[in-house]
Scaffold this motif. Sequence first.
Motif, PDB file in Angstrom:
ATOM      1  N   ALA A 101      75.929  78.863   9.158  1.00 26.74           N
ATOM      2  CA  ALA A 101      76.269  79.607   8.025  1.00 26.74           C
ATOM      3  C   ALA A 101      75.101  80.385   7.133  1.00 26.74           C
ATOM      4  CB  ALA A 101      77.115  78.746   7.212  1.00 26.74           C
ATOM      5  N   LYS A 102      74.084  79.561   7.082  1.00 26.49           N
ATOM      6  CA  LYS A 102      72.927  80.286   6.481  1.00 26.49           C
ATOM      7  C   LYS A 102      72.461  81.271   7.330  1.00 26.49           C
ATOM      8  CE  LYS A 102      70.682  77.329   3.329  1.00 26.49           C
ATOM      9  NZ  LYS A 102      70.051  76.095   3.004  1.00 26.49           N
ATOM     10  N   LEU A 103      72.118  81.041   8.739  1.00 27.96           N
ATOM     11  CA  LEU A 103      71.584  82.050   9.441  1.00 27.96           C
ATOM     12  C   LEU A 103      72.415  83.250   9.457  1.00 27.96           C
ATOM     13  CD1 LEU A 103      69.593  83.185  11.297  1.00 27.96           C
ATOM     14  CD2 LEU A 103      70.795  82.125  13.438  1.00 27.96           C
ATOM     15  N   GLU A 104      73.814  83.010   9.544  1.00 30.09           N
ATOM     16  CA  GLU A 104      74.597  84.481   9.342  1.00 30.09           C
ATOM     17  C   GLU A 104      74.252  84.998   8.251  1.00 30.09           C
ATOM     18  OE1 GLU A 104      79.265  84.764   8.771  1.00 30.09           O
ATOM     19  OE2 GLU A 104      78.618  84.256  10.895  1.00 30.09           O
ATOM     20  N   LEU A 105      74.215  84.405   6.867  1.00 31.73           N
ATOM     21  CA  LEU A 105      74.033  84.912   5.666  1.00 31.73           C
ATOM     22  C   LEU A 105      72.570  85.752   5.517  1.00 31.73           C
ATOM     23  CD1 LEU A 105      75.098  82.273   3.426  1.00 31.73           C
ATOM     24  CD2 LEU A 105      76.171  84.260   3.364  1.00 31.73           C
ATOM     25  N   LEU A 106      71.643  85.042   6.270  1.00 35.74           N
ATOM     26  CA  LEU A 106      70.322  85.676   6.104  1.00 35.74           C
ATOM     27  C   LEU A 106      70.430  86.856   6.853  1.00 35.74           C
ATOM     28  CD1 LEU A 106      67.446  85.372   5.106  1.00 35.74           C
ATOM     29  CD2 LEU A 106      66.978  84.173   6.902  1.00 35.74           C
ATOM     30  N   ARG A 107      71.057  87.014   8.245  1.00 36.93           N
ATOM     31  CA  ARG A 107      71.074  88.127   8.840  1.00 36.93           C
ATOM     32  C   ARG A 107      71.722  89.329   8.182  1.00 36.93           C
ATOM     33  NH1 ARG A 107      72.024  85.056  14.587  1.00 36.93           N
ATOM     34  NH2 ARG A 107      70.002  85.206  15.538  1.00 36.93           N
ATOM     35  N   VAL A 125      67.638  74.258   9.887  1.00 38.20           N
ATOM     36  CA  VAL A 125      67.828  75.622   9.377  1.00 38.20           C
ATOM     37  C   VAL A 125      66.620  76.270   9.697  1.00 38.20           C
ATOM     38  CG1 VAL A 125      68.043  77.005   7.403  1.00 38.20           C
ATOM     39  CG2 VAL A 125      69.507  75.016   7.773  1.00 38.20           C
ATOM     40  N   CYS A 126      65.358  75.695   9.207  1.00 39.33           N
ATOM     41  CA  CYS A 126      64.174  76.116   9.436  1.00 39.33           C
ATOM     42  C   CYS A 126      64.010  76.709  11.069  1.00 39.33           C
ATOM     43  CB  CYS A 126      63.155  75.362   9.070  1.00 39.33           C
ATOM     44  SG  CYS A 126      63.041  75.169   7.076  1.00 39.33           S
ATOM     45  N   ALA A 127      64.247  75.863  11.832  1.00 35.84           N
ATOM     46  CA  ALA A 127      64.273  75.933  13.074  1.00 35.84           C
ATOM     47  C   ALA A 127      65.023  77.278  13.734  1.00 35.84           C
ATOM     48  CB  ALA A 127      64.553  74.964  14.135  1.00 35.84           C
ATOM     49  N   VAL A 128      66.320  77.442  13.371  1.00 36.02           N
ATOM     50  CA  VAL A 128      67.068  78.327  13.457  1.00 36.02           C
ATOM     51  C   VAL A 128      66.596  79.853  13.064  1.00 36.02           C
ATOM     52  CG1 VAL A 128      69.062  77.212  14.189  1.00 36.02           C
ATOM     53  CG2 VAL A 128      68.851  78.429  11.976  1.00 36.02           C
ATOM     54  N   TYR A 129      66.036  79.741  11.618  1.00 36.34           N
ATOM     55  CA  TYR A 129      65.303  81.008  11.020  1.00 36.34           C
ATOM     56  C   TYR A 129      64.220  81.209  11.958  1.00 36.34           C
ATOM     57  CZ  TYR A 129      67.801  80.195   6.607  1.00 36.34           C
ATOM     58  OH  TYR A 129      68.810  80.315   5.703  1.00 36.34           O
ATOM     59  N   ARG A 130      63.327  80.467  12.301  1.00 36.58           N
ATOM     60  CA  ARG A 130      62.125  80.946  13.135  1.00 36.58           C
ATOM     61  C   ARG A 130      62.561  81.458  14.414  1.00 36.58           C
ATOM     62  NH1 ARG A 130      60.489  75.447  11.466  1.00 36.58           N
ATOM     63  NH2 ARG A 130      58.770  75.663   9.729  1.00 36.58           N
ATOM     64  N   ALA A 131      63.468  80.778  15.162  1.00 41.62           N
ATOM     65  CA  ALA A 131      64.067  81.291  16.477  1.00 41.62           C
ATOM     66  C   ALA A 131      64.501  82.641  16.088  1.00 41.62           C
ATOM     67  CB  ALA A 131      64.879  80.424  17.051  1.00 41.62           C
TER      68      ALA A 131
END
Length: 162
Positions: A101-107, A125-131
């Motif tokens: 959910a948060k990765l989608e919001l950030l994108r 969450v940090c790992a998917v943001y970095r990826a």
Amino acid sequence: MRSLAVFDLDGTLSDARHRLHHLRSRPKNWDAFFRAAPADPPLPEGIDLARQWARTCDLGYVTGRPERTRRATERWLAAQGLPTGELWMRARSDYRPSKVAKLELLREVAASRDIAVVVDDDAEVCAVYRAAGFPVIEADWMPVSAPAEATLRQAQQHEGRT
């Protein structure tokens, strides 16, 4: 337009530990958990870091909290003296894991803004943001006991509630 520094709330700017007991009961009392959020003590390290980033960037906030907590969340941010910024929250019936959910919001945010940094306490969450190519600071300043960490992890990644 200035770049955006994006901060998480629970565990990054606010200390949610005092309300975790609502998630240990059966059934879990999500309403009480979120009603108690305005009483969260600030985490000085996160507040100070946000103020430092605000010198060179606009601030924005991405949280797994549900949209229905917007007004209380905005009041809490203002009470900490943090700059007003956009607040992106989980939709009412969105129970996906925080990392999704948060990765989608950030994108969605990144589609129109340059992201200078994202600060979050959740390692997944940090790992998917970095990826996804975002610069990340992992907030590690809220000490959490093993039971509290398990409760948070369950709420964030398995129940998609915060």
